[in-house]
Scaffold this active site. Structure first.
Site, mmCIF file in Angstrom:
data_model
loop_
_atom_site.group_PDB
_atom_site.id
_atom_site.type_symbol
_atom_site.label_atom_id
_atom_site.label_comp_id
_atom_site.label_asym_id
_atom_site.label_seq_id
_atom_site.Cartn_x
_atom_site.Cartn_y
_atom_site.Cartn_z
ATOM 1 N N ASP A 169 0.812 -1.226 0.000
ATOM 2 C CA ASP A 169 0.000 0.000 0.000
ATOM 3 C C ASP A 169 0.844 1.274 0.000
ATOM 4 O OD1 ASP A 169 -2.261 -1.547 0.048
ATOM 5 O OD2 ASP A 169 -2.593 -1.330 2.203
ATOM 6 N N GLN B 56 -2.361 -8.214 -6.964
ATOM 7 C CA GLN B 56 -1.455 -7.083 -6.743
ATOM 8 C C GLN B 56 -0.271 -7.463 -5.863
ATOM 9 O OE1 GLN B 56 -4.197 -3.429 -5.898
ATOM 10 N NE2 GLN B 56 -5.461 -5.266 -5.804
ATOM 11 N N GLN C 184 15.782 -0.677 -24.958
ATOM 12 C CA GLN C 184 15.113 0.586 -25.305
ATOM 13 C C GLN C 184 13.657 0.389 -25.671
ATOM 14 O OE1 GLN C 184 18.035 2.094 -28.332
ATOM 15 N NE2 GLN C 184 17.888 3.976 -27.122
#
Length: 742
Positions: free
Chosen positions: A157, A291, A656
């Site tokens: 969090d 998550q 890149q």
């Protein structure tokens, strides 16, 4: 178990798991062993401490090998209600003393750290009670009269005051933004609206930063509830975005989002409002524990390693009367702060939210959090927030130098924020060549839609700089298109051209306009900024490739020499080595000698004779002109005499490519906002300064372009001072076997 310092450290992970915890455990273990200190893992958090037995085990150097890339925590975590009772803490103290442990590194959230501090405060009385019961003798009590603790914050969090980033927050942001990117593509195909719910009961960090990085339209966070008429305002904003050319709408909702009265705003409520008032097919995606999962990002690996290393240093210097410290990151540096002061301030944010004192809650989150919230709102609104003047100022945006992921993000933010200020925004196609050729066009809010997540450079970029003879043509282009201010996004070439334009102002009056350079280079070699846009994306690409290389090689006895970009700057080499657990890195700042290579070969041979199966070396592309990657491979292969084989990998332009990382997107947005502010201020004052912008110790700094040569090594195209070189000892400490420690 006896060490040369007669000290034993315990390390545990507690509370919710977070990506990067394993890197922190590894750093604690190897840092302690390098100092000759015994270290024990306490499995399953406080529950393992209470249970004792084989849940408290000493760890060796190899026990924490090959764990950097793993999510979760290899030593486990569990809820432990019994530790909240004194009898449970008494059992925990007894079990620790059986292993001689009186120093703890606790990796967890505010609840875990609060529990550790209570345990520390009670330690003397617990020890006295154990003596009284006959569980320990008086000598043991005297030797371990105090418990010393150091805290590391593991929380996706990013809700702890006192550290800019917590372990796992960056990785969680990666998971969320990946999901938003995927949702955006399908939403645009069907012209749908999606509501995405992310974690954050008392902290809107993940919601806000993912909304910025994912190019969302609206965000709801607990610290700053929307106005009473938020449903209509949200619908109007999304409707305006569609009218300006957007095909999809994304609303991000933190799980703790609430209205001004403190009532919860659920993702389903948002969906219902949008569906009823806009008449659109609206879907909800609740990301949940995805998550927390997955491979940690390069940043989380590096940061966790640095704070883990520092935690051991802090713990060994602590005394029985020392105030326990939390080790975290502040302004891109490892910093300590009083543990319970940080916990109390963190609780204060939740209290202010509960008391509906949202202004104070935002203040406690910090100025940069508030700044990014305001920036997001300015970018999300299609109509400008001011009445455009009769003759709007004309600001041009162009790219210069090599490609860096995040260039599009910066250009998008600049265009939308410039329009919000009432300016006319111009895009120069094809870099400085496009400026010479007059490929300049006005950009609208919708023209940059979708650019936040896109790699490459939609405006184009080249490595061609205007020659002295072409400066007149550049001046004419600026006059012809009535350009009042110039934002150049790019690398070394962009800075050099900006410096030349500023230096030639007396000869060409058209150059007397405000000019500012925004750093975008995967090499991270630009002055005035510790981090350039694109460097984090490149670092993640390298680390992902190194993870695969290690998996492919682990079944054989093999040495890999991996070449990475960076030109004369070793940032990518060093940081990827730290994040991947490389044994050796070769930097252009240090060079490479034949003596170095001989010592490396001897170390390899010794390691493989001792049972090593893999040896990773990382070489910057310009570490040495003669000792190339191919030469090193041939040398190691020849001197190994069949003990191991050697392979090379030159990663090339994959570094890149790809979409920019969340960190690069947020950084690009933040710096672009300050660039537009700078150009606006200069025009309002009637002045025309030349400058370059950057992040230095966490703060946005603007430096005069005419002083650039004072802080750069022109021959090697890098700053004279490079902050990350101070991390070299940590890298060496993590790679060196304990037997070789001094």
């Amino acid at each position: 178990m006896v060490s040369n310092l007669s000290i034993s450290i315990g390390v545990l992970t507690s509370g919710g798991d977070a990506q990067g915890m394993n890197a922190a455990v590894r750093a604690v273990v190897r840092s302690a062993l390098n100092l000759g200190v015994a270290v024990h893992a306490i499995f399953e958090g406080y529950q393992g401490m209470v249970d004792g037995g084989d849940r408290i085990r000493s760890l060796s150097w190899d026990d924490v090998g090959s764990i950097l890339h793993r999510g979760g925590t290899i030593i486990g975590t569990a809820r432990c209600p019994v530790f909240r009772e004194r009898e449970g803490r008494l059992a925990a103290a007894r079990n620790l003393l059986r292993h001689g442990i009186d120093r703890l590194v606790v990796i967890g959230g505010d609840g875990s750290l609060t529990g550790a501090n209570l345990f520390r405060q009670e330690w003397a009385s617990l020890v006295a009670e154990l003596v009284e019961r006959g569980d320990i003798d008086e000598l043991t009590a005297q030797r371990h009269s105090a418990l010393m603790i150091t805290g590391l914050v593991g929380s996706i969090d990013n809700d702890m005051v006192g550290t800019d980033m917590t372990i796992g927050a960056d990785s969680a942001l990666h998971r969320i933004v990946e999901a938003i990117d995927a949702i955006t593509s399908t939403a645009a195909s069907h012209q749908r609206t999606f509501v995405v719910e992310v974690m954050g009961r008392h902290c809107g960090y993940l919601a806000l930063m993912s909304a910025i990085a994912g190019g969302a339209d609206y965000v709801l966070i607990p610290e700053s509830p929307p106005s009473e008429n938020w449903e209509q305002e949200m619908c109007d904003l999304l409707r305006n975005g569609r009218a300006a050319g957007r095909r999809d709408s994304i609303v991000v909702v933190a799980e703790g989002a609430c209205d001004n009265a403190g009532g919860p705003i659920s993702s389903d409520r948002v969906r219902q409002v949008l569906q009823d008032r806009l008449g659109e097919d609206t879907r909800v995606t609740i990301l949940g524990h995805v998550q927390r999962g997955g491979t940690p990002s390069a940043f989380d690996r590096c940061m966790s390693t640095l704070v883990g290393h520092a935690a051991v240093q802090e713990l060994l210097s602590a005394t029985p009367t020392s105030e326990p410290q939390m080790v975290g990151m502040r302004y891109n540096r490892v910093r300590q702060a009083p543990l319970m002061q940080c916990v109390e301030q963190t609780h204060a944010v939740a209290r202010k939210i509960a008391e509906h004192d949202y202004a104070k809650a935002m203040e406690l989150r910090g100025s940069s959090f508030t700044e990014m919230f305001q920036t997001f709102k300015a970018m999300a609104g299609a109509p400008p927030s001011v009445i455009p003047p009769a003759r709007p100022r004309r600001l041009a945006v162009l790219h210069g130098g090599g490609l860096a992921p995040g260039m599009n993000t910066a250009a998008r933010a600049a265009v939308r924020l410039g329009l919000d200020r009432g300016h006319t925004m111009l895009g120069v196609r094809g870099s400085f060549e496009g400026l010479l050729a007059g490929r300049i066009e006005e950009l609208s809010w919708g023209d940059v839609e979708g650019w936040a997540a896109m790699g490459g450079a939609e405006l184009g970029t080249t490595r061609q700089a205007p020659t002295v003879e072409q400066l007149y043509t550049v001046a004419r282009a600026l006059e012809t298109y009535r350009i009042d201010g110039l934002l150049i996004i790019g690398g070394w070439l962009a800075y050099r051209v900006a410096h030349n334009l500023y230096s030639e102002r007396e000869r060409y009056p058209a150059f007397k306009i405000p000019i500012i350079c925004l750093p975008a280079s995967i090499d991270n070699n630009l002055p005035g900024s510790e981090l350039s846009i694109g460097a984090d994306t490149a670092l993640n690409a390298i680390v992902e490739a190194l993870d695969r290389i290690k998996q492919s090689a682990i079944a054989a006895r093999r040495c890999f020499v991996v070449e990475v970009m960076g030109r004369h700057c070793g940032y990518l080499a060093l940081m990827s080595g730290l994040a991947s657990g490389a044994e050796r890195i070769y930097l252009p700042e240090e060079g490479v000698s034949l003596k170095d290579l001989q010592a490396d070969v001897e170390r390899m041979i010794e390691g493989f004779h001792g049972g090593r199966r893999f040896y990773l070396t990382i070489r910057n592309e310009r570490a040495n002109a003669q000792y190339t990657t191919d030469f090193m491979c041939r040398l190691f292969e020849e001197e190994g005499h069949g003990l191991f084989d050697v392979r090379q990998a030159i990663l090339g332009h994959v570094q890149q490519g790809g979409n920019p990382s969340p960190f690069d997107r947020v950084l690009a947005t933040r710096l672009a906002a300050h660039c537009i502010d700078f150009l606006t201020r200069e025009l309002e004052r009637g002045s025309a300064a030349g400058a370059y912008i950057g992040l230095v110790e966490g703060k946005v700094m603007i430096s005069p372009i005419n002083r650039m040569h004072d802080v750069v090594d022109l021959e090697h195209r890098r700053p004279t001072e490079q902050w990350w070189m101070d991390l070299r000892p940590v890298m060496l400490g993590m790679a060196r076997p304990a037997a070789d420690a001094v």
